[in-house]
Design a protein around this motif. Structure first.
Motif, PDB file in Angstrom:
ATOM      1  N   GLN A   1       4.581  12.521  -3.120  1.00 27.29           N
ATOM      2  CA  GLN A   1       4.523  12.169  -4.539  1.00 27.29           C
ATOM      3  C   GLN A   1       3.802  10.840  -4.741  1.00 27.29           C
ATOM      4  O   GLN A   1       3.080  10.657  -5.723  1.00 27.29           O
ATOM      5  N   ILE A   2       3.987   9.906  -3.810  1.00 26.80           N
ATOM      6  CA  ILE A   2       3.379   8.583  -3.962  1.00 26.80           C
ATOM      7  C   ILE A   2       1.862   8.656  -3.880  1.00 26.80           C
ATOM      8  O   ILE A   2       1.154   7.955  -4.622  1.00 26.80           O
ATOM      9  N   ILE A   3       1.347   9.495  -2.998  1.00 29.53           N
ATOM     10  CA  ILE A   3      -0.113   9.565  -2.833  1.00 29.53           C
ATOM     11  C   ILE A   3      -0.760  10.518  -3.826  1.00 29.53           C
ATOM     12  O   ILE A   3      -1.992  10.587  -3.905  1.00 29.53           O
ATOM     13  N   ASN A   4       0.046  11.231  -4.593  1.00 32.69           N
ATOM     14  CA  ASN A   4      -0.491  12.180  -5.568  1.00 32.69           C
ATOM     15  C   ASN A   4      -0.969  11.425  -6.812  1.00 32.69           C
ATOM     16  O   ASN A   4      -0.169  10.814  -7.524  1.00 32.69           O
ATOM     17  N   PRO A   5      -2.269  11.457  -7.095  1.00 27.29           N
ATOM     18  CA  PRO A   5      -2.772  10.720  -8.264  1.00 27.29           C
ATOM     19  C   PRO A   5      -2.241  11.235  -9.593  1.00 27.29           C
ATOM     20  O   PRO A   5      -2.332  10.554 -10.605  1.00 27.29           O
ATOM     21  N   GLN A   6      -1.668  12.430  -9.593  1.00 27.75           N
ATOM     22  CA  GLN A   6      -1.143  13.003 -10.827  1.00 27.75           C
ATOM     23  C   GLN A   6       0.336  12.673 -11.055  1.00 27.75           C
ATOM     24  O   GLN A   6       0.924  13.101 -12.043  1.00 27.75           O
ATOM     25  N   SER A   7       0.926  11.894 -10.132  1.00 25.75           N
ATOM     26  CA  SER A   7       2.327  11.493 -10.314  1.00 25.75           C
ATOM     27  C   SER A   7       2.437  10.531 -11.490  1.00 25.75           C
ATOM     28  O   SER A   7       1.470   9.844 -11.865  1.00 25.75           O
ATOM     29  N   GLY A   8       3.623  10.463 -12.058  1.00 21.66           N
ATOM     30  CA  GLY A   8       3.842   9.602 -13.215  1.00 21.66           C
ATOM     31  C   GLY A   8       3.778   8.123 -12.881  1.00 21.66           C
ATOM     32  O   GLY A   8       3.785   7.722 -11.705  1.00 21.66           O
TER      33      GLY A   8
ATOM     34  N   ARG B   1       3.896   5.916  -9.295  1.00 23.40           N
ATOM     35  CA  ARG B   1       2.703   5.154  -8.880  1.00 23.40           C
ATOM     36  C   ARG B   1       3.006   3.667  -8.772  1.00 23.40           C
ATOM     37  O   ARG B   1       2.347   2.949  -8.009  1.00 23.40           O
ATOM     38  N   ALA B   2       4.010   3.210  -9.497  1.00 19.72           N
ATOM     39  CA  ALA B   2       4.379   1.787  -9.415  1.00 19.72           C
ATOM     40  C   ALA B   2       4.968   1.436  -8.054  1.00 19.72           C
ATOM     41  O   ALA B   2       5.042   0.247  -7.693  1.00 19.72           O
ATOM     42  N   LYS B   3       5.345   2.434  -7.287  1.00 20.24           N
ATOM     43  CA  LYS B   3       5.934   2.178  -5.965  1.00 20.24           C
ATOM     44  C   LYS B   3       4.883   2.091  -4.863  1.00 20.24           C
ATOM     45  O   LYS B   3       5.226   1.890  -3.694  1.00 20.24           O
ATOM     46  N   VAL B   4       3.601   2.234  -5.197  1.00 17.68           N
ATOM     47  CA  VAL B   4       2.548   2.221  -4.188  1.00 17.68           C
ATOM     48  C   VAL B   4       2.531   0.923  -3.375  1.00 17.68           C
ATOM     49  O   VAL B   4       2.446   0.965  -2.140  1.00 17.68           O
ATOM     50  N   PRO B   5       2.609  -0.287  -4.000  1.00 19.99           N
ATOM     51  CA  PRO B   5       2.616  -1.511  -3.194  1.00 19.99           C
ATOM     52  C   PRO B   5       3.775  -1.542  -2.188  1.00 19.99           C
ATOM     53  O   PRO B   5       3.589  -1.963  -1.032  1.00 19.99           O
ATOM     54  N   MET B   6       4.952  -1.098  -2.595  1.00 20.11           N
ATOM     55  CA  MET B   6       6.090  -1.036  -1.682  1.00 20.11           C
ATOM     56  C   MET B   6       5.834  -0.020  -0.564  1.00 20.11           C
ATOM     57  O   MET B   6       6.172  -0.254   0.605  1.00 20.11           O
ATOM     58  N   ALA B   7       5.187   1.091  -0.936  1.00 17.05           N
ATOM     59  CA  ALA B   7       4.879   2.120   0.063  1.00 17.05           C
ATOM     60  C   ALA B   7       3.867   1.615   1.082  1.00 17.05           C
ATOM     61  O   ALA B   7       3.951   1.952   2.272  1.00 17.05           O
ATOM     62  N   VAL B   8       2.909   0.791   0.645  1.00 21.60           N
ATOM     63  CA  VAL B   8       1.914   0.235   1.566  1.00 21.60           C
ATOM     64  C   VAL B   8       2.591  -0.640   2.617  1.00 21.60           C
ATOM     65  O   VAL B   8       2.276  -0.569   3.812  1.00 21.60           O
ATOM     66  N   LYS B   9       3.543  -1.473   2.201  1.00 16.07           N
ATOM     67  CA  LYS B   9       4.260  -2.327   3.149  1.00 16.07           C
ATOM     68  C   LYS B   9       5.069  -1.489   4.132  1.00 16.07           C
ATOM     69  O   LYS B   9       5.090  -1.776   5.343  1.00 16.07           O
ATOM     70  N   ALA B  10       5.747  -0.466   3.629  1.00 12.40           N
ATOM     71  CA  ALA B  10       6.531   0.396   4.504  1.00 12.40           C
ATOM     72  C   ALA B  10       5.625   1.138   5.487  1.00 12.40           C
ATOM     73  O   ALA B  10       5.975   1.309   6.665  1.00 12.40           O
ATOM     74  N   PHE B  11       4.459   1.558   5.018  1.00  8.16           N
ATOM     75  CA  PHE B  11       3.529   2.273   5.895  1.00  8.16           C
ATOM     76  C   PHE B  11       3.005   1.348   7.000  1.00  8.16           C
ATOM     77  O   PHE B  11       2.892   1.757   8.164  1.00  8.16           O
ATOM     78  N   ALA B  12       2.684   0.100   6.637  1.00 10.26           N
ATOM     79  CA  ALA B  12       2.214  -0.862   7.650  1.00 10.26           C
ATOM     80  C   ALA B  12       3.281  -1.078   8.718  1.00 10.26           C
ATOM     81  O   ALA B  12       2.978  -1.180   9.912  1.00 10.26           O
ATOM     82  N   ARG B  13       4.522  -1.116   8.303  1.00  7.10           N
ATOM     83  CA  ARG B  13       5.616  -1.290   9.268  1.00  7.10           C
ATOM     84  C   ARG B  13       5.750  -0.062  10.155  1.00  7.10           C
ATOM     85  O   ARG B  13       6.081  -0.175  11.346  1.00  7.10           O
ATOM     86  N   LEU B  14       5.509   1.099   9.591  1.00  3.87           N
ATOM     87  CA  LEU B  14       5.576   2.331  10.384  1.00  3.87           C
ATOM     88  C   LEU B  14       4.492   2.340  11.468  1.00  3.87           C
ATOM     89  O   LEU B  14       4.769   2.662  12.630  1.00  3.87           O
ATOM     90  N   VAL B  15       3.253   1.981  11.085  1.00  2.00           N
ATOM     91  CA  VAL B  15       2.163   1.956  12.063  1.00  2.00           C
ATOM     92  C   VAL B  15       2.501   0.995  13.197  1.00  2.00           C
ATOM     93  O   VAL B  15       2.301   1.298  14.386  1.00  2.00           O
ATOM     94  N   GLU B  16       3.037  -0.171  12.860  1.00  2.00           N
ATOM     95  CA  GLU B  16       3.407  -1.142  13.895  1.00  2.00           C
ATOM     96  C   GLU B  16       4.525  -0.597  14.778  1.00  2.00           C
ATOM     97  O   GLU B  16       4.533  -0.817  15.993  1.00  2.00           O
ATOM     98  N   ALA B  17       5.466   0.145  14.188  1.00  2.00           N
ATOM     99  CA  ALA B  17       6.604   0.674  14.957  1.00  2.00           C
ATOM    100  C   ALA B  17       6.151   1.675  16.015  1.00  2.00           C
ATOM    101  O   ALA B  17       6.853   1.880  17.021  1.00  2.00           O
ATOM    102  N   TYR B  18       4.989   2.284  15.819  1.00  2.00           N
ATOM    103  CA  TYR B  18       4.492   3.197  16.833  1.00  2.00           C
ATOM    104  C   TYR B  18       4.093   2.466  18.114  1.00  2.00           C
ATOM    105  O   TYR B  18       3.988   3.090  19.175  1.00  2.00           O
TER     106      TYR B  18
END
Length: 655
Positions: free
Chosen positions: A457-464, A468-485
């Motif tokens: 839902q976050i990456i879907n451009p048609q989401s409300g 979409r306001a959660k994208v900055p938070m999602a970017v931080k969580a994603f960066a942490r995921l990449v590092e956790a690998y």
């Protein structure tokens, strides 16, 4: 009397004749009016004599055929051996003759042929013709889908079936005449389809898959041919139209086939960096929105699996239990929370009020998956000339790892191991659900419920706007995921290999929820050291070190002529395969003539590293969708150095 002159003597037919089916009551010089007749007697051939029966028939060209049946050969009135089969005397001309009810007398010039050989040849020709007609029918059904219903109806309208003949209007009969040759094979295929579907489901699924895949392939080859000499603007229009068509076709194929094709589509949907936008938009629906199975089937599967779980066995041992389903759960929501290739997920509440999630394997999916894996192997061979690299090692790894996903107890073990390893390494931003091991079974997982927003839902451009306001938070969580690998791969030696958006949740507190551990892998020490050398070299940026490390890891590149490749090209390919950073060349599809790998083909691929490369490919695609430039190499470098320095101490995984 039948006479034949030749070097071996004279043959004659003597005896009584009889009327054939259509009668032999008239006389004609050329016998064109005669159809069938039989006569009994003997054929004299020199001093030998053959007794038995014969028949006289007329070919379409009017030439008669004398067929001699089973004969006993006599030489000088001494019976020798019996001749089996029949001989055929084909007349090519005649000097006159007479056939009546009292006898047969004619002279012919012709040849004797073995009737068995003639029959075998005719059967073979008929079989080949029938097969050719079947191929035409299947080709029409595959490539001319819009005209197929008319082709089928017009072919079947020629059948000589009395009820059908009455119902078919005369204009249809006239229009159907050109299709008369296809009536019998069309009927056979129509009757055989349900038999094959029921008796040979594996074969039926394979036929369905290729019947849908080949038109898509042909469509893209056609556009590739049409766009060759067009202007750049027109080429772009042609490909845009084709991608819209192809994205819908592939989506429909995956929906209908399900199984392994859903997993393949999920990988393609996460590759927004080079996959056509029309494809990613269609296929992204398959991350967690594959067609679910009916709840009645799900409930039956849960009941059956609870019987072999630890708690289910304990309940059954303590006394009679009518339904384990109701003894364990207070409620299970009938609407699936998500449905994927192998299983679907439902919210549930245990008897003590604990909210959980139930993951149930689709019944019979293991048989389907084996068929799909075999098909994907054929696809790899089919595309060998279209792609600049050999997919065989990748397919072999897929064929090895995918069947392991059907063992849910193995997945539970990975879920526990990876979750505890992350905590041990101080990674608190990545959350793995805790399984209720006593309720888990080979095809059932009961686990902790994580509430959050799916990344789909976050990456879907048609989401409300709220999502979409959660994208900055999602970017931080994603960066942490990449590092956790980094610690997952290098320190622990076991990692989650399927981080597509459908398996990621953004929790309310900003942490990342990691789901679905079916595709997880254990890396041996040698593989981890090879990968560590590649990561350290890529982080350092030295060209010669990168080329050496990649070669030592089993990735052998060549130039288009099979010689030594350009080192800079190898370095770019290494970053594309083993990093998530933005690289312009990574945005080009491998099917494109301008892709790096076509100029620097990958001659050899290390099968053991496929799932690492796959995870990186998925994460780069997600980074592109989140519009963030992130380098896994820079984040992983400290952990890679720890492996090379002998500081990594992975805990053995008990699977």
């Amino acid at each position: 009397m039948l006479h034949k002159s030749g070097p071996s003597g004279e043959a004659a037919l003597e005896g009584e004749g009889g009327k054939g089916e259509e009668g032999l009551s008239s006389t004609s010089d050329n016998l064109q009016g005669y159809r069938n007749g039989t006569a009994s007697g003997n054929v004299r051939h020199g001093s030998g004599r053959r007794d038995g029966t014969c028949s006289l028939r007329s070919r379409s060209n009017g030439h008669p055929i004398l067929e001699v049946g089973l004969w006993t050969r006599r030489v000088d009135s001494v019976e020798a051996n019996s001749l089996t089969g029949a001989q055929r005397w084909e007349g090519v001309g005649m000097s006159g003759g007479e056939v009546s009810g009292s006898g047969v007398a004619l002279s012919v010039e012709g040849k004797i042929q073995n009737a068995d050989a003639v029959s075998t040849s005719k059967i073979a020709n008929s079989a080949l013709l029938f097969v050719a007609k079947v191929i035409v029918i299947l080709a029409a059904k595959t490539f001319a889908t819009s005209a197929w219903p008319y082709f089928r109806v017009l072919s079947l309208a020629n059948l000589k079936v009395r009820p059908l003949a009455v119902l078919v209007p005369s204009p249809v009969k006239v229009a159907a005449k050109p299709f008369a040759m296809f009536s019998t094979p069309m009927l056979v295929l129509s009757l055989a389809a349900p038999v094959v579907r029921r008796s040979f489901p594996d074969l039926w699924r394979t036929l369905r898959y290729w019947r849908r895949l080949l038109p898509i392939y042909a469509g893209y080859m056609r556009t590739k041919y049409e766009a060759r000499n067009k202007s750049p603007e027109r080429r772009e229009e042609l490909w845009a139209e084709r991608h819209e068509w192809g994205g819908e076709k592939v989506y429909r194929l995956v929906l209908e086939m399900s199984g392994f094709y859903v997993k393949s589509a999920q990988v393609l949907a996460s590759k927004g960096d080079f996959m056509p936008h029309a494809w990613t938009m269609r296929l992204s629906k398959l991350f967690d929105d594959a067609p679910p199975r009916p709840f009645a089937e799900v409930a039956q599967s849960i009941e059956h699996q609870l019987q072999v779980s630890a708690e289910g066995e304990a309940l059954l041992a303590s006394g009679p239990v009518k339904e384990l389903f109701k003894a364990v759960f207070r409620e299970v929501e009938e609407t699936a929370l998500a449905s994927a290739s192998i299983a679907q997920v439902h919210r549930a509440i245990l008897k003590d009020g604990t909210p959980v999630v139930v993951k149930v394997q689709h019944l019979g999916m293991d048989i389907v998956m084996h068929s799909d894996l075999r098909n994907i192997g054929w696809v790899a061979k089919f595309l060998r000339k279209q792609l600049p690299f050999d997919l065989t090692p990748v397919v072999k790894e897929i064929q090895t790892t995918i069947p392991l996903e059907f063992d849910f107890l193995r997945e539970v073990s990975f879920m526990n191991t990876i979750g505890s390893n992350l905590k041990r390494n101080g990674v608190v931003d990545i959350v793995c659900p805790r399984p209720w091991k006593e309720l888990c079974a080979p095809q059932l997982i009961v686990m902790e419920r994580l509430d959050g927003v799916p990344f789909t839902q976050i990456i879907n451009p048609q989401s409300g706007p709220h999502i979409r306001a959660k994208v900055p938070m999602a970017v931080k969580a994603f960066a942490r995921l990449v590092e956790a690998y980094g610690p997952m791969i290098f320190i622990d030696g076991v990692f989650h290999a399927d981080p597509h958006p459908g398996n990621l949740l953004l929790l309310e507190d900003g942490r990342m929820g990691l789901l679905d551990f079916g595709q997880s892998k254990v890396l041996d020490e040698q593989t981890r050291k090879q990968l560590a050398q590649v990561v350290v070299a890529l982080a350092g940026g030295d060209v010669d070190s990168i080329v050496e490390a990649v070669t030592d890891a089993g990735m052998i590149f060549k130039d288009v002529d099979g010689g030594m490749p350009d080192k800079d090209a190898v370095v770019k390919m290494a970053y594309i395969m083993f990093d998530t950073r933005f690289i312009a060349e990574a945005l080009v599809s491998p099917m494109c003539d301008d892709h790096m790998v076509r100029k620097t083909p990958l001659a050899s691929f290390n099968q053991a590293l496929w799932l690492v490369v796959r995870a990186l490919v998925i994460m780069r695609g997600l980074a592109n969708m989140l519009q963030v430039d992130l380098s896994a190499v820079n984040l992983w470098q400290p952990y890679a150095k720890a492996v090379l320095e002998g500081k990594a101490n992975p805990i053995p995984v008990n699977l």
